[in-house]
Design an enzyme around this catalytic site. Structure first.
Site, PDB file in Angstrom:
ATOM      1  N   THR A 101      17.970  65.121  48.252  1.00 19.70           N
ATOM      2  CA  THR A 101      19.597  65.233  48.801  1.00 19.70           C
ATOM      3  C   THR A 101      20.779  65.834  47.735  1.00 19.70           C
ATOM      4  O   THR A 101      21.060  65.187  46.563  1.00 19.70           O
ATOM      5  CB  THR A 101      20.372  64.338  49.639  1.00 19.70           C
ATOM      6  OG1 THR A 101      20.877  63.176  48.892  1.00 19.70           O
ATOM      7  CG2 THR A 101      20.309  63.914  50.613  1.00 19.70           C
ATOM      8  N   THR A 118      32.746  69.172  50.802  1.00 18.55           N
ATOM      9  CA  THR A 118      33.112  68.409  50.203  1.00 18.55           C
ATOM     10  C   THR A 118      31.938  67.100  50.156  1.00 18.55           C
ATOM     11  O   THR A 118      31.019  66.775  51.613  1.00 18.55           O
ATOM     12  CB  THR A 118      34.877  67.674  50.641  1.00 18.55           C
ATOM     13  OG1 THR A 118      34.595  66.954  51.685  1.00 18.55           O
ATOM     14  CG2 THR A 118      35.402  68.733  50.823  1.00 18.55           C
ATOM     15  N   ALA A 175      29.510  71.359  57.965  1.00 17.46           N
ATOM     16  CA  ALA A 175      28.544  70.949  57.227  1.00 17.46           C
ATOM     17  C   ALA A 175      28.004  70.562  56.387  1.00 17.46           C
ATOM     18  O   ALA A 175      27.080  70.694  55.867  1.00 17.46           O
ATOM     19  CB  ALA A 175      27.374  72.475  57.454  1.00 17.46           C
ATOM     20  N   ARG A 188      29.658  66.443  55.334  1.00 21.37           N
ATOM     21  CA  ARG A 188      30.074  64.889  55.790  1.00 21.37           C
ATOM     22  C   ARG A 188      30.939  64.592  57.050  1.00 21.37           C
ATOM     23  O   ARG A 188      31.793  64.649  57.384  1.00 21.37           O
ATOM     24  CB  ARG A 188      30.125  63.652  54.694  1.00 21.37           C
ATOM     25  CG  ARG A 188      28.872  63.862  53.669  1.00 21.37           C
ATOM     26  CD  ARG A 188      27.775  63.254  54.194  1.00 21.37           C
ATOM     27  NE  ARG A 188      26.658  62.946  53.059  1.00 21.37           N
ATOM     28  CZ  ARG A 188      25.866  63.640  52.376  1.00 21.37           C
ATOM     29  NH1 ARG A 188      25.214  64.893  53.241  1.00 21.37           N
ATOM     30  NH2 ARG A 188      24.651  63.416  51.734  1.00 21.37           N
ATOM     31  N   ASP A 216      27.504  70.356  61.691  1.00 23.94           N
ATOM     32  CA  ASP A 216      26.516  69.610  61.984  1.00 23.94           C
ATOM     33  C   ASP A 216      26.387  68.499  61.519  1.00 23.94           C
ATOM     34  O   ASP A 216      25.330  67.678  61.260  1.00 23.94           O
ATOM     35  CB  ASP A 216      25.754  70.211  60.773  1.00 23.94           C
ATOM     36  CG  ASP A 216      24.603  69.991  60.804  1.00 23.94           C
ATOM     37  OD1 ASP A 216      23.277  70.118  61.641  1.00 23.94           O
ATOM     38  OD2 ASP A 216      24.102  69.672  59.449  1.00 23.94           O
ATOM     39  N   GLU A 274      26.812  58.476  62.560  1.00 23.66           N
ATOM     40  CA  GLU A 274      24.966  58.807  62.621  1.00 23.66           C
ATOM     41  C   GLU A 274      23.766  58.151  62.213  1.00 23.66           C
ATOM     42  O   GLU A 274      24.423  57.035  61.113  1.00 23.66           O
ATOM     43  CB  GLU A 274      24.726  60.119  61.358  1.00 23.66           C
ATOM     44  CG  GLU A 274      25.975  61.514  61.775  1.00 23.66           C
ATOM     45  CD  GLU A 274      25.004  62.490  61.215  1.00 23.66           C
ATOM     46  OE1 GLU A 274      24.223  62.639  60.183  1.00 23.66           O
ATOM     47  OE2 GLU A 274      25.923  63.739  61.071  1.00 23.66           O
ATOM     48  N   HIS A 284      22.693  67.722  62.217  1.00 27.55           N
ATOM     49  CA  HIS A 284      22.950  67.569  61.012  1.00 27.55           C
ATOM     50  C   HIS A 284      21.692  67.886  60.392  1.00 27.55           C
ATOM     51  O   HIS A 284      20.333  67.458  59.272  1.00 27.55           O
ATOM     52  CB  HIS A 284      22.639  65.999  60.257  1.00 27.55           C
ATOM     53  CG  HIS A 284      23.149  65.789  59.491  1.00 27.55           C
ATOM     54  ND1 HIS A 284      24.247  64.173  58.684  1.00 27.55           N
ATOM     55  CD2 HIS A 284      23.134  66.002  57.853  1.00 27.55           C
ATOM     56  CE1 HIS A 284      24.064  64.723  57.061  1.00 27.55           C
ATOM     57  NE2 HIS A 284      23.256  65.749  56.534  1.00 27.55           N
ATOM     58  N   TYR A 300      18.522  72.386  56.712  1.00 30.54           N
ATOM     59  CA  TYR A 300      17.233  72.042  56.846  1.00 30.54           C
ATOM     60  C   TYR A 300      15.993  72.643  56.990  1.00 30.54           C
ATOM     61  O   TYR A 300      15.264  73.814  57.721  1.00 30.54           O
ATOM     62  CB  TYR A 300      16.607  71.374  58.347  1.00 30.54           C
ATOM     63  CG  TYR A 300      16.738  69.809  58.484  1.00 30.54           C
ATOM     64  CD1 TYR A 300      17.502  68.833  57.169  1.00 30.54           C
ATOM     65  CD2 TYR A 300      15.682  68.921  59.342  1.00 30.54           C
ATOM     66  CE1 TYR A 300      17.000  67.517  56.848  1.00 30.54           C
ATOM     67  CE2 TYR A 300      16.008  67.707  58.569  1.00 30.54           C
ATOM     68  CZ  TYR A 300      16.933  67.207  57.624  1.00 30.54           C
ATOM     69  OH  TYR A 300      16.326  65.549  57.567  1.00 30.54           O
TER      70      TYR A 300
END
Length: 380
Positions: free
Chosen positions: A66, A175, A206, A208, A232, A237, A254, A258
């Site tokens: 990530t 951010t 998109a 956090r 997203d 989550e 999320h 991808y």
């Protein structure tokens, strides 16, 4: 080496098979007990790699596929002498493609001309910086807010968050999630800031989930605010708020980053860092494992409308509405069912390629060439 990997990290065998034994677990199931006999840990953002999980374990290297590192206890890593690596920029282009897809969907609903909007990008790092380059390459007006980067680049073109929120028609958040420090970002868009957004604003998150106060946003939308939202990422989550999702134009689980390239690039980057840590030569590269694109190329007629070309090129690789539909179908049943569905959509996500792999011919038309170059596709 004893390697434990999140089961959703692709091609771990291709990169690490000759480095020892490999065991896989669901990312949310990786805990202290699972690390009792592990030397190398490979994770994604769903795994909290904390002092509590690592203390007393033999783990000596942690790699996360990530960009962000808010799920890693880096202070403890330094204290315990644990080497680590993230994968900066690995999925950045996939997120840019996602944002472009959302903008096209919003423009279609609103009947808006994307070239006439003012764009506000909050966070100009790996993802936001690339998005700014694309938008400005298209000739669109862009405001950028990034206080840490502004401190490093005092002559750069940056604005305050207050000015950006007041002037931008479109706000895209990129951010990291910082809960404290000089520039905290948790609930950066809180209730007062959300309420102050201009009527007709488009908001895309998109980054956090907790960068936006989800409950405040839901209340605002329930009250009939003139606001189009694409989310997203979600607070809590894999538990997403179905009532908030119902009020978003685009809602996805999320998956913005991808793309197939992004996933494989993440594995390749932590493999490179692992090899550097071990002091060994790399035996596999990203190009060794990246398959050919499904769409070999596009031929644009020199007389075609550049706005149509822009939409066609973006949608040739990604349209978020299919992911939106699948996510909405999953938002039924009890909380446990919805949580499982959220993870299942991510685990079984279909292959998606990046626009940078598209080869586009324009017949030499200058404006079409500008669009192709700005998007990052290959001009032939």
């Amino acid at each position: 080496m004893r390697i434990l990997a999140d089961e959703n990290i692709p091609l771990v065998d291709a990169f690490f098979a000759d480095q020892g034994s490999i065991r896989r677990l669901p990312g949310r199931a990786i805990d202290r007990a699972a690390l009792a006999e592990v030397d190398v840990l490979l994770v994604r953002s769903v795994t909290e790699v904390s002092r509590a999980a690592l203390a007393g374990s033999p783990v000596r290297f942690v790699g996360t596929c990530t960009i962000g590192t808010d799920h890693l206890d880096l202070d403890y890593f330094a204290e315990a002498g644990i080497a680590w690596s993230s994968a900066p920029g690995c999925n950045a282009r996939g997120v840019v493609d996602y944002v472009l897809g959302c903008l096209l969907a919003m423009a279609e609903v609103r009947g808006a001309d994307l070239a006439e909007r003012t764009y506000g990008v909050v966070g100009a790092g790996q993802v936001g910086g690339r998005l700014v380059e694309v938008l400005r390459g298209l000739g669109w007006k862009v405001l950028v807010c990034d206080p840490p980067r502004q401190a490093r680049e005092p002559d750069g073109e940056f604005v305050s968050l207050e000015r950006l929120l007041a002037e931008a028609d479109v706000i895209s958040l990129h951010t990291p999630l910082n809960r404290d420090g000089e520039h905290p970002t948790r609930h950066l868009l809180d209730e007062p800031r959300l309420a102050a957004l201009r009527p007709g604003t488009w908001l895309v998150n998109a980054s956090r989930g907790a960068v936006v106060d989800n409950q405040a946003l839901r209340r605002l939308l329930e009250g009939g605010a003139d606001l189009e939202v694409a989310l997203d990422v979600w607070e809590g989550e894999p538990q997403a708020d179905p009532e908030l999702a119902a009020r978003c134009l685009i809602a996805t689980p999320h998956i913005a980053g991808y793309s197939l390239e992004g996933k494989l690039r993440g594995t390749a980057q932590i493999y490179q860092a692992y090899c550097a840590w071990r002091g060994i030569a790399e035996r596999v590269s990203l190009q060794d494992v990246l398959p050919e694109t499904w769409l070999a190329g596009l031929q644009l007629n020199p007389g075609c409308d550049p706005a149509w070309a822009l939409a066609t090129l973006c949608r040739a690789v990604y349209d978020p509405r299919s992911d939106d539909a699948a996510f909405r179908r999953s938002l039924t049943g009890d909380s446990a069912t919805r949580r499982a569905a959220f993870d299942a959509l991510r685990k079984h996500y279909p292959p998606r390629r990046e626009i940078t792999g598209l080869r586009v011919a324009t017949g030499g038309q200058a404006e079409l060439q500008r669009v192709v170059r700005a998007l990052g596709a290959q001009l032939v």
